[in-house]
Design an enzyme around this catalytic site. Structure first.
Site, mmCIF file in Angstrom:
data_model
loop_
_atom_site.group_PDB
_atom_site.id
_atom_site.type_symbol
_atom_site.label_atom_id
_atom_site.label_comp_id
_atom_site.label_asym_id
_atom_site.label_seq_id
_atom_site.Cartn_x
_atom_site.Cartn_y
_atom_site.Cartn_z
ATOM 1 N N HIS A 40 0.822 -1.221 0.000
ATOM 2 C CA HIS A 40 0.000 0.000 0.000
ATOM 3 C C HIS A 40 0.855 1.270 0.000
ATOM 4 O O HIS A 40 0.377 2.329 -0.382
ATOM 5 C CB HIS A 40 -1.024 -0.001 1.150
ATOM 6 C CG HIS A 40 -0.481 0.372 2.489
ATOM 7 N ND1 HIS A 40 -0.141 -0.568 3.435
ATOM 8 C CD2 HIS A 40 -0.241 1.574 3.057
ATOM 9 C CE1 HIS A 40 0.293 0.038 4.528
ATOM 10 N NE2 HIS A 40 0.241 1.347 4.314
ATOM 11 N N ASP A 70 0.211 -7.493 1.722
ATOM 12 C CA ASP A 70 0.609 -6.091 1.742
ATOM 13 C C ASP A 70 2.127 -5.918 1.798
ATOM 14 O O ASP A 70 2.654 -5.165 2.611
ATOM 15 C CB ASP A 70 -0.065 -5.359 2.909
ATOM 16 C CG ASP A 70 -0.026 -3.844 2.745
ATOM 17 O OD1 ASP A 70 0.332 -3.362 1.651
ATOM 18 O OD2 ASP A 70 -0.331 -3.129 3.723
ATOM 19 N N GLY A 142 3.100 6.616 8.049
ATOM 20 C CA GLY A 142 4.494 6.717 7.628
ATOM 21 C C GLY A 142 5.340 5.590 8.204
ATOM 22 O O GLY A 142 6.425 5.311 7.711
ATOM 23 N N ASN A 143 4.857 4.938 9.283
ATOM 24 C CA ASN A 143 5.545 3.757 9.815
ATOM 25 C C ASN A 143 5.269 2.541 8.942
ATOM 26 O O ASN A 143 5.950 1.508 9.091
ATOM 27 C CB ASN A 143 5.090 3.433 11.241
ATOM 28 C CG ASN A 143 5.848 4.195 12.292
ATOM 29 O OD1 ASN A 143 5.247 4.854 13.126
ATOM 30 N ND2 ASN A 143 7.164 4.120 12.277
ATOM 31 N N SER A 144 4.293 2.623 8.058
ATOM 32 C CA SER A 144 3.993 1.484 7.189
ATOM 33 C C SER A 144 5.244 1.040 6.456
ATOM 34 O O SER A 144 5.949 1.853 5.864
ATOM 35 C CB SER A 144 2.928 1.858 6.161
ATOM 36 O OG SER A 144 1.698 2.051 6.785
#
Length: 175
Positions: A40, A70, A142-144
């Site tokens: 994502h 993901d 943003g940690n994704s």
């Protein structure tokens, strides 16, 4: 070492180029510049760049993706300064200390990255999904794509999302 991934010129209609930029986190998994992140984070991107915590930048392209889990594997134009080590052997346990190093809230928090700690609170995610863990470490947009590390700094997972507290409160009437 972790990398900030900036994506630009996504597929969002009616937005200016500046509005279409976003970012996430990824980490080098091979010396030849391969970076692992979330699907994502890169979905719909026409241009990707990777910025290492040491200040180096490189263009990147998606070479493999798994939308169900993901995950996305990126190929960069630079060699990795160092690579992540994945945990082998013992499976993670409930209560185990975990660490997340990523680049949340780009443009608001420190651009050098943020380190948060917590515990592994469940070995399954929402609706008992065994592909996910639940952790107590605070996660922000943003940690994704950030690595989920054990106390020895070995990767045991990849940060995917956080629980939407407002949505849960609305659904069950409690926070």
């Amino acid at each position: 070492r972790d990398s900030k991934i900036r994506k630009g010129k996504g597929a969002t209609k009616g937005k200016t180029a500046q509005e279409r930029k976003s970012s996430g986190t990824g980490f080098y998994i091979a010396k030849n510049g391969r970076v692992l992140t979330n699907f994502h984070v890169v979905k719909g991107c026409k241009k990707l760049s990777v910025h290492s915590s040491s200040g180096l930048s490189a263009s990147a392209s998606v070479i493999a993706k798994d939308s169900r889990d993901d995950l996305a594997l990126l190929k960069t134009t630079r060699m990795a300064p160092s690579v992540a080590t994945f945990r082998a052997g013992a499976s993670p346990r409930i209560g185990e200390r975990v660490v997340v190093y990523g680049f949340p809230l780009a443009g608001i928090l420190a651009s050098s990255g943020n380190l948060v700690t917590g515990n592994l609170s469940a070995l399954a995610g929402i609706r008992n999904d065994p592909r996910h863990y639940q952790i107590t470490a605070p996660i922000q947009p943003g940690n994704s794509g950030a690595p989920l590390l054990d106390e020895s700094g070995r990767v045991i997972g990849v940060v995917v999302s956080k629980l939407n507290a407002a949505r849960v409160a609305k659904a069950i009437g409690d926070i």
